[in-house]
Design a protein around this motif. Sequence first.
Motif, PDB file in Angstrom:
ATOM      1  N   ILE A  93       0.852  -1.184   0.000  1.00 32.54           N
ATOM      2  CA  ILE A  93       0.000   0.000   0.000  1.00 32.54           C
ATOM      3  C   ILE A  93       0.891   1.237   0.000  1.00 32.54           C
ATOM      4  O   ILE A  93       1.889   1.305   0.735  1.00 32.54           O
ATOM      5  CB  ILE A  93      -0.999   0.000   1.192  1.00 32.54           C
ATOM      6  CG1 ILE A  93      -2.049   1.089   1.017  1.00 32.54           C
ATOM      7  CG2 ILE A  93      -0.275   0.109   2.524  1.00 32.54           C
ATOM      8  CD1 ILE A  93      -3.257   0.933   1.918  1.00 32.54           C
ATOM      9  N   SER A  94       0.560   2.190  -0.859  1.00 26.03           N
ATOM     10  CA  SER A  94       1.329   3.437  -0.921  1.00 26.03           C
ATOM     11  C   SER A  94       0.915   4.339   0.241  1.00 26.03           C
ATOM     12  O   SER A  94      -0.122   4.117   0.879  1.00 26.03           O
ATOM     13  CB  SER A  94       1.058   4.155  -2.246  1.00 26.03           C
ATOM     14  OG  SER A  94      -0.267   4.656  -2.266  1.00 26.03           O
ATOM     15  N   ARG A 135       9.193  -0.784   0.660  1.00 27.14           N
ATOM     16  CA  ARG A 135       8.568   0.225   1.524  1.00 27.14           C
ATOM     17  C   ARG A 135       7.055   0.021   1.598  1.00 27.14           C
ATOM     18  O   ARG A 135       6.475   0.021   2.681  1.00 27.14           O
ATOM     19  CB  ARG A 135       8.902   1.623   1.002  1.00 27.14           C
ATOM     20  CG  ARG A 135       8.301   2.730   1.844  1.00 27.14           C
ATOM     21  CD  ARG A 135       8.801   4.098   1.432  1.00 27.14           C
ATOM     22  NE  ARG A 135       8.490   4.387   0.051  1.00 27.14           N
ATOM     23  CZ  ARG A 135       9.217   5.171  -0.746  1.00 27.14           C
ATOM     24  NH1 ARG A 135      10.319   5.736  -0.292  1.00 27.14           N
ATOM     25  NH2 ARG A 135       8.868   5.401  -1.980  1.00 27.14           N
ATOM     26  N   ASP A 136       6.409  -0.184   0.453  1.00 27.02           N
ATOM     27  CA  ASP A 136       4.953  -0.366   0.429  1.00 27.02           C
ATOM     28  C   ASP A 136       4.536  -1.698   1.044  1.00 27.02           C
ATOM     29  O   ASP A 136       3.445  -1.816   1.598  1.00 27.02           O
ATOM     30  CB  ASP A 136       4.425  -0.251  -1.001  1.00 27.02           C
ATOM     31  CG  ASP A 136       4.471   1.184  -1.524  1.00 27.02           C
ATOM     32  OD1 ASP A 136       4.770   2.105  -0.728  1.00 27.02           O
ATOM     33  OD2 ASP A 136       4.206   1.387  -2.718  1.00 27.02           O
ATOM     34  N   GLU A 137       5.415  -2.699   0.951  1.00 28.15           N
ATOM     35  CA  GLU A 137       5.113  -4.006   1.547  1.00 28.15           C
ATOM     36  C   GLU A 137       5.181  -3.934   3.074  1.00 28.15           C
ATOM     37  O   GLU A 137       4.298  -4.445   3.762  1.00 28.15           O
ATOM     38  CB  GLU A 137       6.079  -5.067   1.003  1.00 28.15           C
ATOM     39  CG  GLU A 137       5.843  -5.367  -0.459  1.00 28.15           C
ATOM     40  CD  GLU A 137       6.954  -6.172  -1.113  1.00 28.15           C
ATOM     41  OE1 GLU A 137       7.989  -6.459  -0.450  1.00 28.15           O
ATOM     42  OE2 GLU A 137       6.817  -6.500  -2.300  1.00 28.15           O
ATOM     43  N   VAL A 138       6.216  -3.283   3.596  1.00 27.89           N
ATOM     44  CA  VAL A 138       6.343  -3.127   5.051  1.00 27.89           C
ATOM     45  C   VAL A 138       5.199  -2.262   5.580  1.00 27.89           C
ATOM     46  O   VAL A 138       4.607  -2.556   6.619  1.00 27.89           O
ATOM     47  CB  VAL A 138       7.726  -2.540   5.424  1.00 27.89           C
ATOM     48  CG1 VAL A 138       7.793  -2.184   6.902  1.00 27.89           C
ATOM     49  CG2 VAL A 138       8.824  -3.521   5.058  1.00 27.89           C
ATOM     50  N   ARG A 139       4.872  -1.183   4.854  1.00 25.50           N
ATOM     51  CA  ARG A 139       3.767  -0.315   5.259  1.00 25.50           C
ATOM     52  C   ARG A 139       2.472  -1.113   5.338  1.00 25.50           C
ATOM     53  O   ARG A 139       1.694  -0.970   6.279  1.00 25.50           O
ATOM     54  CB  ARG A 139       3.620   0.848   4.282  1.00 25.50           C
ATOM     55  CG  ARG A 139       2.500   1.809   4.667  1.00 25.50           C
ATOM     56  CD  ARG A 139       2.301   2.921   3.660  1.00 25.50           C
ATOM     57  NE  ARG A 139       3.431   3.840   3.656  1.00 25.50           N
ATOM     58  CZ  ARG A 139       4.251   4.019   2.623  1.00 25.50           C
ATOM     59  NH1 ARG A 139       4.067   3.324   1.505  1.00 25.50           N
ATOM     60  NH2 ARG A 139       5.243   4.867   2.698  1.00 25.50           N
ATOM     61  N   ALA A 140       2.225  -1.982   4.364  1.00 22.72           N
ATOM     62  CA  ALA A 140       0.994  -2.795   4.359  1.00 22.72           C
ATOM     63  C   ALA A 140       0.943  -3.735   5.553  1.00 22.72           C
ATOM     64  O   ALA A 140      -0.093  -3.875   6.202  1.00 22.72           O
ATOM     65  CB  ALA A 140       0.889  -3.579   3.047  1.00 22.72           C
TER      66      ALA A 140
END
Length: 154
Positions: A93-94, A135-140
């Motif tokens: 997720i961005s 970055r987007d994977e860790v954020r998700a």
Amino acid sequence: MTRNMSDIIEAYLKRILQEAENGVVEVQRSELAELFQCVPSQINYVIGTRFTVDQGYIVESKRGGGGYIRIRQITCEGPQALPEVIKQVGERISQREAEGLIERLHNQGTITSREASMLRAAMSRDIFRMELPARDEVRARLLTQMLIALLGSA
């Protein structure tokens, strides 16, 4: 305040969606283009930018003769909505998408202003000093766990 054609189309679609008994509206691109006297790509633009998952909509479309656009509004209220919310987060997720989801949860009263502020701070790209797509994977993953903690206890 001058409203442009995209604003008018968006308002129309949101109004008929709100009036729909089942929270789903099915429209034809060509009929909308004719109604608003615009090109079909204008309809595509409005749907593609203003009816996104992070804004709380699922859009399905079928092209060709008899084709349609089906728009469904997703609600994020209560713990029963948790699986749907987590599905919206997905594998990546961005920051923009995360902020849109957080804003929607706050606007619907699912989370408090304080919780929304804390989630937004944790989703900032400044926190994740890594390259995309990691970055987007860790954020998700982080957002999913935080939502489970918040909504799962509701």
